[in-house]
Design a protein around this motif. Structure first.
Motif, PDB file in Angstrom:
ATOM      1  N   LYS A   1      45.523  58.865  49.823  1.00 35.22           N
ATOM      2  CA  LYS A   1      46.705  57.032  50.365  1.00 35.22           C
ATOM      3  C   LYS A   1      45.769  56.336  49.527  1.00 35.22           C
ATOM      4  O   LYS A   1      44.369  56.349  48.782  1.00 35.22           O
ATOM      5  CB  LYS A   1      46.218  57.101  51.690  1.00 35.22           C
ATOM      6  N   LYS A   2      46.002  55.578  48.526  1.00 37.25           N
ATOM      7  CA  LYS A   2      45.737  55.053  47.864  1.00 37.25           C
ATOM      8  C   LYS A   2      44.834  54.129  48.627  1.00 37.25           C
ATOM      9  O   LYS A   2      44.631  53.807  49.728  1.00 37.25           O
ATOM     10  CB  LYS A   2      47.204  53.490  47.605  1.00 37.25           C
TER      11      LYS A   2
ATOM     12  N   ASP B   1      48.130  64.549  52.203  1.00 35.04           N
ATOM     13  CA  ASP B   1      47.484  64.114  51.836  1.00 35.04           C
ATOM     14  C   ASP B   1      46.435  64.832  52.119  1.00 35.04           C
ATOM     15  O   ASP B   1      45.871  65.768  52.985  1.00 35.04           O
ATOM     16  CB  ASP B   1      47.279  63.593  53.281  1.00 35.04           C
TER      17      ASP B   1
ATOM     18  N   SER C   1      42.759  62.830  41.112  1.00 36.85           N
ATOM     19  CA  SER C   1      43.756  62.316  41.917  1.00 36.85           C
ATOM     20  C   SER C   1      44.954  61.690  41.361  1.00 36.85           C
ATOM     21  O   SER C   1      45.095  61.744  39.999  1.00 36.85           O
ATOM     22  CB  SER C   1      43.575  60.941  42.903  1.00 36.85           C
TER      23      SER C   1
ATOM     24  N   TRP D   1      46.573  59.239  41.126  1.00 43.17           N
ATOM     25  CA  TRP D   1      46.811  58.111  41.121  1.00 43.17           C
ATOM     26  C   TRP D   1      46.073  57.814  39.741  1.00 43.17           C
ATOM     27  O   TRP D   1      46.400  56.574  38.822  1.00 43.17           O
ATOM     28  CB  TRP D   1      45.903  57.389  42.186  1.00 43.17           C
ATOM     29  N   ASP D   2      45.730  58.724  38.977  1.00 40.41           N
ATOM     30  CA  ASP D   2      44.704  59.063  37.716  1.00 40.41           C
ATOM     31  C   ASP D   2      45.695  59.210  36.535  1.00 40.41           C
ATOM     32  O   ASP D   2      44.852  59.498  35.067  1.00 40.41           O
ATOM     33  CB  ASP D   2      44.429  60.217  37.607  1.00 40.41           C
TER      34      ASP D   2
ATOM     35  N   TYR E   1      53.399  57.927  41.995  1.00 33.60           N
ATOM     36  CA  TYR E   1      52.827  57.909  40.966  1.00 33.60           C
ATOM     37  C   TYR E   1      52.313  57.157  39.928  1.00 33.60           C
ATOM     38  O   TYR E   1      53.571  57.837  39.060  1.00 33.60           O
ATOM     39  CB  TYR E   1      52.089  59.177  41.194  1.00 33.60           C
ATOM     40  N   PRO E   2      51.511  56.882  39.044  1.00 27.10           N
ATOM     41  CA  PRO E   2      51.490  56.388  37.283  1.00 27.10           C
ATOM     42  C   PRO E   2      51.626  57.818  36.725  1.00 27.10           C
ATOM     43  O   PRO E   2      51.193  58.826  36.918  1.00 27.10           O
ATOM     44  CB  PRO E   2      50.063  55.584  37.470  1.00 27.10           C
TER      45      PRO E   2
ATOM     46  N   ARG F   1      54.473  61.861  51.627  1.00 25.52           N
ATOM     47  CA  ARG F   1      53.235  61.907  51.635  1.00 25.52           C
ATOM     48  C   ARG F   1      51.983  62.671  53.071  1.00 25.52           C
ATOM     49  O   ARG F   1      50.976  63.032  52.521  1.00 25.52           O
ATOM     50  CB  ARG F   1      52.812  60.534  51.795  1.00 25.52           C
TER      51      ARG F   1
END
Length: 115
Positions: A114-115, A52, A3, A5-6, A93-94, A48
């Motif tokens: 979504k987180k 999503d 995702s 977030w990775d 997002y990282p 978002r």
């Protein structure tokens, strides 16, 4: 499959993307990436919600085919990936260690969630 977030882009790639965004995208989508009128926001709740469940590959492909509006398809895969990295960074997002690849197929396993 992962995702957003990775850590799917690098900080250096997002910096390159910020410069390219300033040249290619800012006139329609704005300095703040919030868009206006017919030009959609590239950050925030609306962005978002819109993306999503879809993949980074889906967004990459939309960019590749239809952006920039004045000359669609004129940017390289590398340029689009850098701009996309900047958009991901702008959404909180990282970053990770490696650059995102500039092709939809390799990005199709990365989901917006979504987180």
């Amino acid at each position: 499959a992962g995702s957003v977030w990775d850590g799917v882009y690098s900080a250096a790639q997002a910096s390159k993307g910020q410069a390219a965004y300033g040249t290619e995208c800012v006139s329609c989508h704005g300095e703040d990436l919030l868009g206006s009128g017919p030009f959609p926001a590239l950050t925030g709740d609306d962005f978002r919600k819109e993306w999503d469940g879809q993949t980074v590959g889906d967004l990459f492909e939309r960019m590749r085919i239809s952006m920039p509006a004045t000359k669609p398809g004129s940017l390289s895969g590398e340029q689009n990936a850098a701009i996309l990295a900047f958009i991901l960074k702008s959404n909180g997002y990282p970053a990770g260690k490696a650059d995102m690849k500039g092709e939809a197929k390799s990005l199709s396993g990365i989901r917006f969630v979504k987180k």
